[in-house]
Write an enzyme that holds these catalytic residues in place. Structure first.
Site, PDB file in Angstrom:
ATOM      1  CG  LEU A  75      -1.942  -1.195   1.184  1.00 48.13           C
ATOM      2  CD1 LEU A  75      -2.812  -1.183   2.429  1.00 48.13           C
ATOM      3  CD2 LEU A  75      -2.799  -1.209  -0.075  1.00 48.13           C
ATOM      4  CB  CYS A  76       4.457   1.947  -0.158  1.00 44.49           C
ATOM      5  SG  CYS A  76       4.925   1.646   1.530  1.00 44.49           S
ATOM      6  CG  HIS A  77       1.068   6.725  -2.145  1.00 42.50           C
ATOM      7  ND1 HIS A  77       0.660   6.514  -0.834  1.00 42.50           N
ATOM      8  CD2 HIS A  77      -0.043   7.056  -2.830  1.00 42.50           C
ATOM      9  CE1 HIS A  77      -0.639   6.716  -0.739  1.00 42.50           C
ATOM     10  NE2 HIS A  77      -1.095   7.046  -1.936  1.00 42.50           N
ATOM     11  CD  GLU A 114       9.321   5.289   0.546  1.00 44.29           C
ATOM     12  OE1 GLU A 114       8.430   4.964  -0.260  1.00 44.29           O
ATOM     13  OE2 GLU A 114       9.062   5.752   1.681  1.00 44.29           O
ATOM     14  CG  ASP A 128      23.265 -12.977  -0.198  1.00 43.28           C
ATOM     15  OD1 ASP A 128      22.995 -14.201  -0.166  1.00 43.28           O
ATOM     16  OD2 ASP A 128      23.696 -12.401  -1.214  1.00 43.28           O
TER      17      ASP A 128
END
Length: 161
Positions: A75-77, A114, A128
């Site tokens: 639901l992020c813009h 973000e 990783d």
């Protein structure tokens, strides 16, 4: 729904309409850490990890992830970021790498997600690149430190300066 903006009157999830909001300068800072064995930390500190420059690759991954936040958080813009800065601190005493991210834009919605996404991607990349020697690493304390801009104004985590 208790003021939760990602739910409509029926309780269904939806993307918030930010069309009527004013564009303002938005800034968010986040942090997190990854703890590892002292031998693993020594590889990072010396720059001798088998896969290469752990911190350099993690920085690029964090920046790239911040730009893709709307693709992975439903639901992020999509946001036109104007600046993303990612720094890493090496803490030898605790065998940990701390990731700090700051995201900025001039827009109608904040950049907290973000900044948090950048931190998590940076830490995941450290994992990783080092997992072949230390699968027991732990990512923790991922949090928002500060946000500024918009209707809700400035917020600073207690204890931050």
């Amino acid at each position: 729904m208790n003021g939760l903006t990602h739910f409509d009157a029926k309780g269904d999830a939806h993307m918030v309409d930010v069309g009527a909001k004013a564009e303002t300068k938005r800034i968010a800072r986040a942090r997190g850490e990854i703890c590892m064995a002292p031998e693993t930390f020594a590889l990072v500190e010396a720059g001798t990890a088998k896969k290469g420059d752990v911190i350099g690759v993690a920085r690029i991954a964090a920046i790239m992830a911040s730009k893709k936040t709307a693709e992975i958080i439903p639901l992020c813009h999509p946001i036109a970021l104007t600046r993303v800065a990612v720094d890493f601190e090496l803490d030898r005493e605790h065998s940990r790498v701390i990731c700090l991210a700051q995201c900025e834009c001039c827009g109608k919605t904040g950049v907290e997600m973000e900044a948090l996404t950048a931190v998590q991607a940076g830490l995941l990349t450290v994992y990783d690149m080092l997992k072949a020697v230390d699968r027991g690493m732990v990512m923790k304390d991922i949090c928002l430190l500060e946000k500024a801009g918009g209707k809700s104004g400035h917020w600073l985590r207690e204890g931050e300066a």
